[in-house]
Write an enzyme that holds these catalytic residues in place. Structure first.
Site, short mmCIF file in Angstrom:
data_model
loop_
_atom_site.label_atom_id
_atom_site.label_comp_id
_atom_site.label_asym_id
_atom_site.label_seq_id
_atom_site.Cartn_x
_atom_site.Cartn_y
_atom_site.Cartn_z
N GLU A 43 -23.39 27.75 -8.65
CA GLU A 43 -24.68 27.30 -9.17
C GLU A 43 -24.84 27.79 -10.61
O GLU A 43 -24.45 28.91 -10.95
CB GLU A 43 -25.83 27.86 -8.33
CG GLU A 43 -25.99 27.23 -6.96
CD GLU A 43 -26.78 25.93 -7.00
OE1 GLU A 43 -27.13 25.47 -8.11
OE2 GLU A 43 -27.05 25.38 -5.92
N ASP A 60 -26.92 16.66 -9.57
CA ASP A 60 -26.42 17.71 -10.45
C ASP A 60 -24.88 17.71 -10.48
O ASP A 60 -24.25 17.30 -9.51
CB ASP A 60 -26.95 19.08 -10.03
CG ASP A 60 -26.67 19.44 -8.57
OD1 ASP A 60 -26.93 18.59 -7.69
OD2 ASP A 60 -26.22 20.57 -8.30
#
Length: 211
Positions: A136, A188
């Site tokens: 992330e 994303d």
């Protein structure tokens, strides 16, 4: 991470980043649980230092990778949260998701939340979870200012070490975005993520480590 959270005010971001930086300075770096920084992979890339921030066990599956599940992929995410809020979510047993690593935007500071031997619930697809490492990156997909030089550089060092450890090819077939996972509704890392730059940094990190 979920894509619909509001972006915090700039003043809050700057204040929070300063506080996090100060706290980070007080916490000694430790080597990544999967591969200590003193240990080098066959091609020479060492893991960068990381800060251990364990996710709640309710957010991943204990396993014995790569013995039980071969690892052949890295999945790139963007948090849609601040670094601190992301870590808090991963420690919340009700969240039911976590990635192996989180990269902070301001300085590239790395948190390891799930050991690489375990299956993190990050991709929204069990098959992809079992075979991948999830990273992330703090930020929002519609704001490229979050994708700083330190974030790219430290993440690339980490990805290079992961790829060298598991002998994963450093290409877009094996280093993918969350959006490319089958069945996901996420977008994303988004259009502002510089894939060409990132892959170049990954390959450069391996070359420098081997030297």
């Amino acid at each position: 991470m979920e894509p619909d959270h509001h972006r915090p005010a700039r003043r809050r971001l700057l204040t929070g980043a300063a506080a996090l930086a100060a706290s980070a300075a007080l916490v000694p770096f430790t080597a990544a649980g999967a591969a200590p920084s003193s240990r080098r992979s066959p091609r020479g890339s060492a893991y960068p230092p990381v800060h251990q921030v364990p996710a709640n066990p309710a957010n991943y599956t204990a396993a014995n990778r790569p013995t039980r599940y071969p690892v052949d992929m890295v999945v790139v995410h963007v948090t849609q949260e601040t670094y601190a809020d992301t870590l808090a979510l991963f420690q919340d047993p009700a969240h039911k998701a976590a990635a192996h690593y989180v990269v902070r935007s301001a300085d590239g500071y790395l948190a390891q939340c799930v050991s690489e031997r375990n299956v993190a619930w990050h991709a929204g697809n069990w098959g992809y979870n079992t075979r991948s490492i999830g990273i992330e990156h703090e930020g929002w997909i519609d704001d490229p200012l979050w994708f700083t030089d330190p974030l790219y550089e430290q993440s690339a060092r980490l990805t290079a070490a992961i790829c060298d450890r598991y002998r994963i090819p450093k290409d877009r077939k094996h280093i993918i975005g969350h959006v490319e996972v089958p069945g996901t509704d996420h977008t994303d890392p988004g259009e502002f993520w510089d894939w060409a730059r990132y892959l170049q940094l990954v390959n450069d990190a391996s070359w420098q480590g081997a030297g």
